[in-house]
Design a protein around this motif. Structure first.
Motif, PDB file in Angstrom:
ATOM      1  N   GLN A  62       2.047   1.735  -3.481  1.00 42.16           N
ATOM      2  CA  GLN A  62       0.976   2.218  -4.348  1.00 42.16           C
ATOM      3  C   GLN A  62       0.628   3.680  -4.081  1.00 42.16           C
ATOM      4  O   GLN A  62       0.263   4.414  -4.996  1.00 42.16           O
ATOM      5  CB  GLN A  62      -0.256   1.329  -4.193  1.00 42.16           C
ATOM      6  N   TYR A  63       0.752   4.116  -2.817  1.00 37.67           N
ATOM      7  CA  TYR A  63       0.486   5.515  -2.472  1.00 37.67           C
ATOM      8  C   TYR A  63       1.700   6.407  -2.736  1.00 37.67           C
ATOM      9  O   TYR A  63       1.670   7.590  -2.486  1.00 37.67           O
ATOM     10  CB  TYR A  63       0.052   5.637  -1.011  1.00 37.67           C
ATOM     11  N   SER A  94       0.835  -1.210   0.000  1.00 39.79           N
ATOM     12  CA  SER A  94       0.000   0.000   0.000  1.00 39.79           C
ATOM     13  C   SER A  94       0.867   1.257   0.000  1.00 39.79           C
ATOM     14  O   SER A  94       0.557   2.228  -0.698  1.00 39.79           O
ATOM     15  CB  SER A  94      -0.934   0.003   1.206  1.00 39.79           C
TER      16      SER A  94
END
Length: 182
Positions: free
Chosen positions: A18-19, A15
Motif C-alpha cells: 500500500q505504501y 502495508s
C-alpha cells in the motif's frame, strides 16, 4: 503467490504494498522466513538476498540514497539484528528511509536464558527514528494495534526529513504458506 499464515507478517507485507515500496533486502534466517517468502512471492517487490546483515544494511543505504525511496531490510532475531547498527546509524545521520524489520520471539522470553533471544525494545539514540514492537495477533484488538504501529512506523520513514525506522516483528516459525491473497 504464497503468503504466510501469520497475521503480523501479512499485515506488514500488505502495508509495504500500500505504501508502494519496491525494494527488499533479505538476510535469511528462521524468524524472518515468513517475510522472506511473502515478499519474494509477490512480483511487486524486487528482492535481494544478502546473507551478511551489515552488508545488507549498507546496500539498503545506497539503494535509498539513489532512489529516494524507502528500502526494506529484514533479518532474523538475536545477534543478527545487531549487525544492522552501523548501516542504520549511517541511514540516521543521512536521513535515509531504511525500514529494518527484525524477527523476534515473544517478548516474554526476554531475559530468561532462551537461546537466540535479545531485547531490542530500547533503540540506540542514533540508529532509528522510532522502534515499533509488534506482538502476535490473537484477536481483533491485537490486529488493530498491529496496523496502527506499522502505519506509524512507515509514516516516520519520510516524516520530518526522513530516516530509518525499526520494526521488531514477533513471529512464529511456520512452514505453511497457503494464503493466496492478503
Amino acid at each position: 503467490m504464497k503468503y504466510p499464515e501469520i497475521p503480523v507478517a501479512q499485515t506488514l507485507i500488505l502495508s509495504c504494498i500500500q505504501y508502494d515500496f519496491c525494494n527488499v533486502v533479505i538476510s535469511p534466517g528462521s524468524r524472518n522466513v515468513p517475510l522472506a517468502i511473502g515478499f519474494a512471492s509477490n512480483e511487486k517487490f524486487n528482492c535481494y538476498s544478502i546473507v551478511d546483515e551489515r552488508s545488507a544494511a549498507y546496500m539498503a543505504c545506497g539503494m535509498a540514497a539513489e532512489s529516494n525511496e524507502p528500502v526494506v531490510i529484514t533479518c532474523t532475531g538475536a545477534t543478527a539484528s545487531r549487525n544492522y547498527l552501523p548501516g542504520l546509524t549511517e541511514a540516521f545521520h543521512r536521513k535515509l528511509p531504511v525500514l529494518a524489520v527484525t524477527g523476534t520471539r515473544d517478548i516474554s522470553k526476554y531475559g530468561h536464558l532462551e537461546d537466540q533471544v535479545i531485547d531490542r525494545t530500547v533503540k540506540p539514540k542514533d540508529a532509528a527514528k522510532i522502534t515499533a514492537h509488534i506482538p502476535i495477533v490473537k484477536d481483533d484488538d491485537d490486529r488493530w494495534e498491529c496496523v496502527v504501529k506499522i502505519n506509524e512506523a512507515l509514516g516516520e520513514l519520510t516524516n520530518n526529513g526522513g530516516g530509518p525506522v525499526h520494526i521488531n516483528l514477533t513471529t512464529n516459525y511456520t512452514r505453511t504458506y497457503t494464503t493466496k491473497e492478503i
